[in-house]
Design a protein around this motif. Structure first.
Motif, PDB file in Angstrom:
ATOM      1  N   THR A 298       0.837  -1.199   0.000  1.00  0.00           N
ATOM      2  CA  THR A 298       0.000   0.000   0.000  1.00  0.00           C
ATOM      3  C   THR A 298       0.872   1.249   0.000  1.00  0.00           C
ATOM      4  O   THR A 298       2.084   1.187   0.238  1.00  0.00           O
ATOM      5  CB  THR A 298      -0.902   0.039   1.245  1.00  0.00           C
ATOM      6  N   ILE A 299       0.240   2.385  -0.229  1.00  0.00           N
ATOM      7  CA  ILE A 299       0.977   3.646  -0.159  1.00  0.00           C
ATOM      8  C   ILE A 299       1.487   3.865   1.261  1.00  0.00           C
ATOM      9  O   ILE A 299       2.565   4.454   1.458  1.00  0.00           O
ATOM     10  CB  ILE A 299       0.111   4.828  -0.646  1.00  0.00           C
ATOM     11  N   GLY A 300       0.758   3.358   2.262  1.00  0.00           N
ATOM     12  CA  GLY A 300       1.250   3.442   3.627  1.00  0.00           C
ATOM     13  C   GLY A 300       2.558   2.692   3.812  1.00  0.00           C
ATOM     14  O   GLY A 300       3.498   3.173   4.458  1.00  0.00           O
ATOM     15  N   ASP A 301       2.625   1.495   3.229  1.00  0.00           N
ATOM     16  CA  ASP A 301       3.869   0.720   3.295  1.00  0.00           C
ATOM     17  C   ASP A 301       5.017   1.479   2.642  1.00  0.00           C
ATOM     18  O   ASP A 301       6.145   1.505   3.157  1.00  0.00           O
ATOM     19  CB  ASP A 301       3.697  -0.625   2.597  1.00  0.00           C
ATOM     20  N   ARG A 302       4.742   2.079   1.498  1.00  0.00           N
ATOM     21  CA  ARG A 302       5.781   2.818   0.787  1.00  0.00           C
ATOM     22  C   ARG A 302       6.251   4.033   1.596  1.00  0.00           C
ATOM     23  O   ARG A 302       7.444   4.371   1.612  1.00  0.00           O
ATOM     24  CB  ARG A 302       5.269   3.269  -0.582  1.00  0.00           C
ATOM     25  N   LEU A 303       5.324   4.711   2.254  1.00  0.00           N
ATOM     26  CA  LEU A 303       5.703   5.841   3.099  1.00  0.00           C
ATOM     27  C   LEU A 303       6.577   5.367   4.262  1.00  0.00           C
ATOM     28  O   LEU A 303       7.594   5.996   4.593  1.00  0.00           O
ATOM     29  CB  LEU A 303       4.455   6.553   3.619  1.00  0.00           C
ATOM     30  N   SER A 304       6.188   4.253   4.869  1.00  0.00           N
ATOM     31  CA  SER A 304       6.951   3.728   5.998  1.00  0.00           C
ATOM     32  C   SER A 304       8.361   3.317   5.584  1.00  0.00           C
ATOM     33  O   SER A 304       9.320   3.475   6.355  1.00  0.00           O
ATOM     34  CB  SER A 304       6.218   2.543   6.627  1.00  0.00           C
ATOM     35  N   GLU A 305       8.509   2.776   4.366  1.00  0.00           N
ATOM     36  CA  GLU A 305       9.834   2.418   3.868  1.00  0.00           C
ATOM     37  C   GLU A 305      10.799   3.598   3.890  1.00  0.00           C
ATOM     38  O   GLU A 305      11.999   3.427   4.101  1.00  0.00           O
ATOM     39  CB  GLU A 305       9.738   1.890   2.428  1.00  0.00           C
ATOM     40  N   ARG A 306      10.265   4.756   3.664  1.00  0.00           N
ATOM     41  CA  ARG A 306      11.088   5.964   3.600  1.00  0.00           C
ATOM     42  C   ARG A 306      11.061   6.742   4.915  1.00  0.00           C
ATOM     43  O   ARG A 306      11.513   7.886   4.979  1.00  0.00           O
ATOM     44  CB  ARG A 306      10.586   6.861   2.464  1.00  0.00           C
ATOM     45  N   ALA A 307      10.508   6.118   5.963  1.00  0.00           N
ATOM     46  CA  ALA A 307      10.413   6.751   7.287  1.00  0.00           C
ATOM     47  C   ALA A 307       9.609   8.049   7.245  1.00  0.00           C
ATOM     48  O   ALA A 307       9.877   8.988   8.000  1.00  0.00           O
ATOM     49  CB  ALA A 307      11.801   6.988   7.871  1.00  0.00           C
ATOM     50  N   ILE A 308       8.602   8.102   6.347  1.00  0.00           N
ATOM     51  CA  ILE A 308       7.674   9.229   6.292  1.00  0.00           C
ATOM     52  C   ILE A 308       6.529   8.937   7.251  1.00  0.00           C
ATOM     53  O   ILE A 308       5.891   7.886   7.146  1.00  0.00           O
ATOM     54  CB  ILE A 308       7.130   9.436   4.857  1.00  0.00           C
ATOM     55  N   THR A 309       6.266   9.820   8.175  1.00  0.00           N
ATOM     56  CA  THR A 309       5.199   9.590   9.140  1.00  0.00           C
ATOM     57  C   THR A 309       3.842   9.756   8.458  1.00  0.00           C
ATOM     58  O   THR A 309       3.654  10.637   7.616  1.00  0.00           O
ATOM     59  CB  THR A 309       5.303  10.555  10.325  1.00  0.00           C
ATOM     60  N   TRP A 310       2.891   8.886   8.810  1.00  0.00           N
ATOM     61  CA  TRP A 310       1.565   8.947   8.189  1.00  0.00           C
ATOM     62  C   TRP A 310       0.533   8.292   9.103  1.00  0.00           C
ATOM     63  O   TRP A 310       0.878   7.504   9.994  1.00  0.00           O
ATOM     64  CB  TRP A 310       1.560   8.265   6.822  1.00  0.00           C
TER      65      TRP A 310
END
Length: 514
Positions: A298-310
């Motif tokens: 998911t886009i959430g997984d992709r954000l987490s990969e880059r340590a982007i908080t969401w």
């Protein structure tokens, strides 16, 4: 490589860059100016087409006062209807104090009509109408190859798909006039809320393995050879003037086991309770509509990969977990919570605790995070059911006021100077729109929906005509934060480029980044 880099930097849109990367992980910095946007907020309302709310908006592509000049609605045999059918069961929701009955809705001209027309039904934006079919195959049948002339033929609500409102009385109309309104923004997937929430999360249709030998076998759709329409039952009324159409099997899964209509989460909150003796945090897997836990990225997984908080903020989440669902408020809809379908966010996981947050009743907890400047870098907010504008559950005025109030808080937030807010709808709710969706892929895009881009960087008093859809939000996030593109995002971008000769928009047409 240097030549490729120069070519990409000359690209006029983020979409062209994304397509050129062809799914490889992006190590490029975001284009100049993008780094100024530090906080992104997506507000996902419910079930309104563009023409239903924004007909006549200055500078936008609407039919305006030319109702009689739009393509007339056709019957199921392809002939032009002599009039619209009545709204089966009445236009207003059951129990309305001042109902518009089925008889009162009979013999309407074959054209769009306003529910709030002083010379017509004269009902305010606070009116609660009945709900309409908004399903995967019906939406494609209604669009009818881009002619948008069979919304009445393949509806369960007679004339109701052709209804509109004078949106100039809405608070969000005035906010749209201050910022940017996107008038060629389409729902990411055909059909309803379940699939379109999934599209915002993964740009994909969820999958039910071996559904034909599972409890879900009865909800596999019976589809025509084209794969885009349901098989009509032998006893279905031949004309839209005679009654609601019938189908051989209008199910929730495609014949190859993709979930396209409402399936329930495998975790609570879910409309399916736990089985006896099962962990109460789970839903009964033996129910035909319980979807197995999904593992697609998911886009959430992709954000987490880059340590982007969401975070996904769900209005009334804790209220429903602790006290159950209640109507008319909060009228919580379980299938509006896409991350509750994924194994990565199962009960007890750290990811669930971190990313699936309670928005509070009427959004109070979300508003507190806004006011204290505590939003993560990317926030998704889903209003509770009675505040999301969904026909049958909510009126327009209540949801409009709620979202306008959120915007007022966001504009005063400590994070506002570097914020981008997207207010849009998950899908059209079965309501007609006159603009043909661009040809995409198997899953969409579907009908046109409103989208408003609000930011200190947004063009003021602007209408953006760029072709975009729900995927455009994911495109923006992917490029701004240097994410690995999701397969569905790349596929949709390629499909729109091939169909229109232009890249799929990425929201940046609404922004003035210097």
């Amino acid at each position: 490589m240097a030549h490729l880099t120069r070519t990409l930097l000359r690209s006029t849109t983020l979409t062209a860059l994304l397509v050129a990367m062809m799914g490889a992980r992006s190590s490029q910095a975001a284009p100049a100016g993008m780094e100024q946007i530090e906080t992104v907020v997506v507000i996902f309302a419910e079930n309104r087409s563009f023409d239903n709310l924004y007909n006549g908006f200055p500078g936008a592509d609407t039919y305006g006062d030319r109702a009689a000049q739009v393509l007339p609605q056709r019957d199921r045999d392809g002939s032009v209807l002599r009039e619209l059918p009545p709204v089966w069961g009445g236009l207003t929701a059951r129990g309305a104090a001042d109902p518009i009955t089925q008889a009162m809705s009979a013999h309407l001209p074959n054209q769009p009509f306003r529910i709030d027309d002083p010379q017509g039904f004269n009902r305010p934006l606070s009116t609660l109408t009945q709900d309409l079919w908004h399903r995967f195959y019906q939406n494609q049948m209604q669009i009818n190859g881009g002619r948008n002339d069979m919304f009445v033929a393949w509806a369960d609500s007679g004339a109701l798909p052709m209804s509109t409102w004078d949106g100039s009385h809405m608070e969000m109309w005035q906010i749209a006039r201050r910022y940017t309104l996107a008038d060629h923004f389409f729902m990411g997937a055909f059909g309803g809320s379940f699939l379109n929430h999934q599209w915002l999360a993964c740009a994909c249709a969820p999958f039910y393995p071996q559904a034909d030998t599972s409890p879900a076998q009865p909800v596999i759709s019976a589809v025509s050879p084209s794969g885009t329409a349901l098989r009509v039952a032998a006893d279905s009324p031949r004309s839209a003037l005679e009654g609601i159409p019938k189908f051989v099997r209008d199910g929730n899964l495609t014949p190859d086991f993709h979930a396209v209509n409402t399936m329930q989460p495998p975790y609570q909150p879910s409309a399916n309770p736990a089985a006896p003796g099962q962990d109460p945090r789970y839903a009964d897997p033996a129910r035909a509509t319980t979807l197995p836990a999904q593992i697609t990225p998911t886009i959430g997984d992709r954000l987490s990969e880059r340590a982007i908080t969401w975070a996904w903020y769900a209005g009334a989440w804790n209220e429903v977990l602790e006290h159950g669902n209640h109507y008319p408020a909060p009228a919580f809809q379980y299938h509006h919570q896409p991350y509750n379908y994924y194994a990565a966010y199962a009960p007890g996981t750290p990811a669930r605790a971190e990313h699936l947050r309670d928005g509070g009743l009427a959004g109070t907890r979300f508003i507190a995070a806004i006011d204290h400047g505590q939003l993560p870098q990317v926030s998704f907010y889903k209003p509770q059911g009675n505040l999301n504008e969904h026909s049958g559950n909510a009126d327009i005025q209540s949801g409009d006021h709620h979202i306008a109030d959120l915007i007022a808080h966001l504009e005063k937030s400590p994070q506002w100077p570097h914020m981008l807010v997207i207010v849009t709808y998950d899908e059209n709710g079965g309501l007609w729109d006159h603009v043909a969706p661009p040809r995409g892929d198997r899953w969409g895009p579907g009908s046109r929906i409103p989208a408003i881009i609000i930011s200190p960087y947004a063009r003021r008093g602007y209408v953006d005509h760029t072709v975009q859809d729900t995927t455009s939000i994911l495109l923006f996030l992917t490029t701004r934060f240097g994410l690995r593109p999701l397969d569905g995002v790349t596929a949709r971008a390629h499909a729109i480029q091939a169909a229109t000769g232009q890249p799929l928009g990425d929201l940046t047409g609404a922004l003035d980044l210097k």
